[in-house]
Write a protein that holds these residues in place. Structure first.
Motif, mmCIF file in Angstrom:
data_model
loop_
_atom_site.group_PDB
_atom_site.id
_atom_site.type_symbol
_atom_site.label_atom_id
_atom_site.label_comp_id
_atom_site.label_asym_id
_atom_site.label_seq_id
_atom_site.Cartn_x
_atom_site.Cartn_y
_atom_site.Cartn_z
ATOM 1 N N ARG A 226 0.833 -1.216 0.000
ATOM 2 C CA ARG A 226 0.000 0.000 0.000
ATOM 3 C C ARG A 226 0.859 1.255 0.000
ATOM 4 N N ALA A 227 1.936 1.239 0.770
ATOM 5 C CA ALA A 227 2.827 2.404 0.816
ATOM 6 C C ALA A 227 3.484 2.635 -0.542
ATOM 7 N N ILE A 228 3.928 1.577 -1.184
ATOM 8 C CA ILE A 228 4.571 1.695 -2.492
ATOM 9 C C ILE A 228 3.564 2.187 -3.533
ATOM 10 N N ALA A 229 2.340 1.677 -3.474
ATOM 11 C CA ALA A 229 1.302 2.148 -4.400
ATOM 12 C C ALA A 229 1.015 3.626 -4.177
ATOM 13 N N TRP A 230 1.023 4.052 -2.915
ATOM 14 C CA TRP A 230 0.797 5.467 -2.617
ATOM 15 C C TRP A 230 1.939 6.313 -3.175
ATOM 16 N N LEU A 231 3.174 5.864 -2.993
ATOM 17 C CA LEU A 231 4.316 6.594 -3.555
ATOM 18 C C LEU A 231 4.200 6.694 -5.072
ATOM 19 N N ALA A 232 3.785 5.611 -5.702
ATOM 20 C CA ALA A 232 3.613 5.637 -7.159
ATOM 21 C C ALA A 232 2.568 6.674 -7.556
ATOM 22 N N SER A 233 1.507 6.795 -6.771
ATOM 23 C CA SER A 233 0.449 7.758 -7.096
ATOM 24 C C SER A 233 0.900 9.198 -6.901
ATOM 25 N N CYS A 234 1.948 9.398 -6.133
ATOM 26 C CA CYS A 234 2.442 10.752 -5.841
ATOM 27 C C CYS A 234 3.609 11.170 -6.728
ATOM 28 N N GLN A 235 4.126 10.253 -7.532
ATOM 29 C CA GLN A 235 5.285 10.615 -8.363
ATOM 30 C C GLN A 235 4.864 11.650 -9.403
ATOM 31 N N ASN A 236 5.641 12.702 -9.502
ATOM 32 C CA ASN A 236 5.366 13.774 -10.451
ATOM 33 C C ASN A 236 5.796 13.395 -11.861
ATOM 34 N N GLU A 237 5.302 14.137 -12.828
ATOM 35 C CA GLU A 237 5.628 13.892 -14.236
ATOM 36 C C GLU A 237 7.131 13.906 -14.497
ATOM 37 N N ASP A 238 7.865 14.741 -13.746
ATOM 38 C CA ASP A 238 9.315 14.839 -13.961
ATOM 39 C C ASP A 238 10.090 13.698 -13.310
ATOM 40 N N GLY A 239 9.392 12.777 -12.641
ATOM 41 C CA GLY A 239 10.027 11.621 -12.022
ATOM 42 C C GLY A 239 10.330 11.788 -10.551
ATOM 43 N N GLY A 240 10.211 13.000 -10.034
ATOM 44 C CA GLY A 240 10.521 13.261 -8.632
ATOM 45 C C GLY A 240 9.299 13.266 -7.736
ATOM 46 N N TRP A 241 9.553 13.523 -6.464
ATOM 47 C CA TRP A 241 8.506 13.638 -5.457
ATOM 48 C C TRP A 241 8.710 14.926 -4.681
ATOM 49 N N GLY A 242 7.637 15.426 -4.113
ATOM 50 C CA GLY A 242 7.723 16.623 -3.281
ATOM 51 C C GLY A 242 6.486 16.746 -2.420
ATOM 52 N N GLU A 243 6.568 17.620 -1.471
ATOM 53 C CA GLU A 243 5.443 17.843 -0.575
ATOM 54 C C GLU A 243 5.551 19.259 -0.031
ATOM 55 N N ALA B 236 -0.832 15.394 1.582
ATOM 56 C CA ALA B 236 0.346 14.531 1.724
ATOM 57 C C ALA B 236 0.807 14.005 0.374
ATOM 58 N N GLY B 237 2.107 14.105 0.140
ATOM 59 C CA GLY B 237 2.701 13.585 -1.081
ATOM 60 C C GLY B 237 2.478 14.436 -2.307
ATOM 61 N N ARG B 238 1.909 15.604 -2.138
ATOM 62 C CA ARG B 238 1.608 16.481 -3.281
ATOM 63 C C ARG B 238 2.484 17.723 -3.209
ATOM 64 N N GLY B 239 3.108 18.057 -4.295
ATOM 65 C CA GLY B 239 3.928 19.253 -4.363
ATOM 66 C C GLY B 239 4.984 19.112 -5.436
ATOM 67 N N ALA C 283 10.637 0.670 -12.703
ATOM 68 C CA ALA C 283 10.653 1.879 -13.539
ATOM 69 C C ALA C 283 10.406 3.133 -12.705
ATOM 70 N N MET C 284 9.581 3.031 -11.667
ATOM 71 C CA MET C 284 9.324 4.180 -10.803
ATOM 72 C C MET C 284 10.622 4.644 -10.148
ATOM 73 N N THR C 285 11.413 3.707 -9.675
ATOM 74 C CA THR C 285 12.683 4.041 -9.043
ATOM 75 C C THR C 285 13.618 4.679 -10.057
ATOM 76 N N ARG C 286 13.696 4.118 -11.231
ATOM 77 C CA ARG C 286 14.586 4.655 -12.275
ATOM 78 C C ARG C 286 14.196 6.085 -12.650
ATOM 79 N N ARG C 287 12.898 6.368 -12.697
ATOM 80 C CA ARG C 287 12.452 7.732 -13.006
ATOM 81 C C ARG C 287 12.898 8.696 -11.912
ATOM 82 N N GLY C 288 12.851 8.241 -10.653
ATOM 83 C CA GLY C 288 13.335 9.066 -9.549
ATOM 84 C C GLY C 288 14.827 9.318 -9.647
#
Length: 121
Positions: free
Chosen positions: A9-26, A37-40, A63-68
């Motif tokens: 569930r945590a990994i699925a949530w992280l996947a849902s928060c990944q931005n188009e540029d491949g990164g994450w932010g909040e 949470a997980g948006r930014g 692939a999610m990790t590689r994009r990051g």
């Protein structure tokens, strides 16, 4: 491991928060509005945290990790550093935060090192 239902569930949530540029932010306002949470906008520190977690969960080949990782490489400055952007550490939520200057080097670098180690053949 990454197969435990809670981890999945945590990994699925992280996947849902990944931005188009491949990164994450909040954004910091998440402490006043947890629905944010997980948006930014992506930032290297948050992305470093997430990439490290994914690698530690056995998902270095995902692939999610590689994009990051690609985001971190693209965001790296010519001098080898990264911008801290808006990344802050919480002191007393929701009002007191601080900037730890070393975060902009530590989190992305740890993530890239862990990724390289996990994917080295």
């Amino acid at each position: 491991g990454s197969r435990h239902p809670m981890a999945c569930r945590a990994i699925a949530w992280l996947a849902s928060c990944q931005n188009e540029d491949g990164g994450w932010g909040e954004r910091v306002d998440v402490y006043r509005s947890p629905r944010q949470a997980g948006r930014g906008a992506s930032n290297p520190c948050a992305t470093g945290f997430v990439v490290s977690a994914l690698v530690d969960s056995g998902l270095a080949g995902d692939a999610m990790t590689r994009r990051g990782v690609d985001y971190l490489i693209e965001a790296q400055r010519d001098d080898g550093s990264w911008s801290n952007d808006s990344f802050v550490h919480v002191l007393v939520p929701p009002d007191a935060f601080y900037v730890l200057g070393s975060s902009a080097r530590t989190y992305p670098l740890r993530a890239l090192g862990a990724y390289r180690k996990a994917t080295a053949s």
